[in-house]
Design a protein around this motif. Sequence first.
Motif, PDB file in Angstrom:
ATOM      1  N   ILE A   1      90.171  42.277  70.822  1.00 39.42           N
ATOM      2  CA  ILE A   1      88.982  41.814  71.523  1.00 39.42           C
ATOM      3  C   ILE A   1      88.966  42.328  72.962  1.00 39.42           C
ATOM      4  N   GLU A   2      90.118  42.270  73.607  1.00 37.56           N
ATOM      5  CA  GLU A   2      90.190  42.627  75.030  1.00 37.56           C
ATOM      6  C   GLU A   2      91.595  43.133  75.346  1.00 37.56           C
TER       7      GLU A   2
ATOM      8  N   LYS B   1      91.573  41.926  64.964  1.00 38.62           N
ATOM      9  CA  LYS B   1      90.725  42.827  65.745  1.00 38.62           C
ATOM     10  C   LYS B   1      91.057  42.643  67.224  1.00 38.62           C
TER      11      LYS B   1
ATOM     12  N   ASN C   1      86.342  53.130  73.412  1.00 41.10           N
ATOM     13  CA  ASN C   1      85.709  51.908  72.913  1.00 41.10           C
ATOM     14  C   ASN C   1      84.591  52.183  71.918  1.00 41.10           C
TER      15      ASN C   1
ATOM     16  N   TYR D   1      92.050  47.597  65.843  1.00 41.06           N
ATOM     17  CA  TYR D   1      92.803  46.480  65.295  1.00 41.06           C
ATOM     18  C   TYR D   1      94.266  46.629  65.690  1.00 41.06           C
TER      19      TYR D   1
ATOM     20  N   GLU E   1      85.812  50.066  66.730  1.00 42.40           N
ATOM     21  CA  GLU E   1      86.602  48.841  66.777  1.00 42.40           C
ATOM     22  C   GLU E   1      88.066  49.182  66.557  1.00 42.40           C
TER      23      GLU E   1
ATOM     24  N   ILE F   1      93.641  39.210  70.748  1.00 36.84           N
ATOM     25  CA  ILE F   1      93.240  39.587  69.390  1.00 36.84           C
ATOM     26  C   ILE F   1      92.605  38.411  68.662  1.00 36.84           C
ATOM     27  N   ASP F   2      91.809  38.737  67.654  1.00 34.79           N
ATOM     28  CA  ASP F   2      91.244  37.739  66.764  1.00 34.79           C
ATOM     29  C   ASP F   2      92.290  37.441  65.698  1.00 34.79           C
TER      30      ASP F   2
END
Length: 66
Positions: free
Chosen positions: A27-28, A25, A43, A48, A46, A19-20
Amino acid sequence: MQTRQRNLFEESTDIKIIIDKQDFKIIEVNKTARKFFKGLRNNKKEKYLTDIFPAEKSDIQLNKFN
């Protein structure tokens, strides 16, 4: 990711989510996470961290990252 690390990440039997830290968010995610959190398969939008954990629990969980 490099091929070896990518394979270790993707094929792990543990749930792996990257996550960011700024906005949480996603990410992967690896194959195990996609199976466990079925909503992560789509996908088109986005995602979270708050999308997969209930809001009241997310506040507690997210505070651990700050």
